[in-house]
Design a protein around this motif. Sequence first.
Motif, short mmCIF file in Angstrom:
data_model
loop_
_atom_site.label_atom_id
_atom_site.label_comp_id
_atom_site.label_asym_id
_atom_site.label_seq_id
_atom_site.Cartn_x
_atom_site.Cartn_y
_atom_site.Cartn_z
N TRP B 22 0.83 -1.20 0.00
CA TRP B 22 0.00 0.00 0.00
C TRP B 22 0.87 1.26 0.00
O TRP B 22 0.65 2.19 -0.77
CB TRP B 22 -0.92 0.00 1.23
N ALA B 23 1.87 1.25 0.87
CA ALA B 23 2.71 2.43 1.02
C ALA B 23 3.48 2.72 -0.26
O ALA B 23 3.61 3.86 -0.69
CB ALA B 23 3.67 2.24 2.19
N ARG B 25 2.69 2.09 -3.26
CA ARG B 25 1.83 2.65 -4.30
C ARG B 25 1.30 4.02 -3.91
O ARG B 25 1.15 4.89 -4.76
CB ARG B 25 0.65 1.71 -4.55
N HIS B 26 1.05 4.18 -2.62
CA HIS B 26 0.33 5.36 -2.19
C HIS B 26 1.22 6.56 -1.90
O HIS B 26 0.89 7.69 -2.24
CB HIS B 26 -0.48 5.02 -0.94
#
Lengths: 145, 145
Positions: B22-23, B25-26
């Motif tokens: 997640w990190a 990509r985010h």
Amino acid sequence: MTTSQSDPGARLLSAVSRLNRWATRHADLQIPPAQARLLSLIDSIGPARIGELAEADHCSQPTMSTQVQRVESAGWASRTDDPSDRRASMIELTDEGRDVLNEVRAARHRAVADVFATLTPAETAAVDQATTVIEKFVARSESTK
Amino acid sequence: MTTSQSDPGARLLSAVSRLNRWATRHADLQIPPAQARLLSLIDSIGPARIGELAEADHCSQPTMSTQVQRVESAGWASRTDDPSDRRASMIELTDEGRDVLNEVRAARHRAVADVFATLTPAETAAVDQATTVIEKFVARSESTK
DNA sequence: CAGACTACATAGGAGAACTATGCATCGTCA
DNA sequence: TGACGATGCATAGTTCTCCTATGTAGTCTG
């Protein structure tokens, strides 16, 4: 001289990135990490479409297409037509896929076992709580887009 | 049917792998994640040799060689000869490297800020404790080899 | 029912990691 | 002191993961 490293969020992500690096190298998964992640994901959100899997995994749809093709050709997942939409199909684990997933979990367990043994009870509890919070964190971040 | 997912270690690593995904990509890091991780590492363990950096990052020496070359050619790190061993050199951050690192940390902060805002005080505390435990975890796993 | 939209596949490329191997330097010991 | 194994790093080649851009088939809608 050291730059400031105080922000809790930055610290968390940095630590997570490092632990993930360690786990990738240390846990002998037998299968590529992304595929392990995918098996785990399919297991947890059940039969799902490619698009749903991509969103849940926070990756692009083409990336998920490719990964699904890989686990499918390895025999760990199968597609069945989505009766409500002929463009789509539902992805689900095969029995063999479940076996592989269990082996992945066992490998992860073995990887941390030694280090876990050195943790104090309080630290073990903290890890457990941490895991729960992280799971909630990722889940919650889905809605935050 | 769902396979068993109860082991604390497997659960932790699975959650971490997902949060890391997640990190990555985010958080809009501007620079490749591995290089961000390297800048952070150099900052934390000070001027160090390539081999030391590889060991601390849990990656192979050739991988670290390449990464160091990249951050070096970007102007974010520099080498100085190790006076005690002419084969080796000490890697350290440049001022520009520190600037980039601070920007990385700011980006990570921004990435989690929204989600952090939705956490309860208890959860925030848990995250903070979690980070500390994870840092300790990775550090301890170095000796466990 | 034509056109817009949606779900997935394919193509092409970058980043990150590995093993195998080569080269230069270091340390040691006969 | 000089040869030889060990050590530190670099290079080559491969695999995996991920991205954006784009194509295609099926769905929905005015």
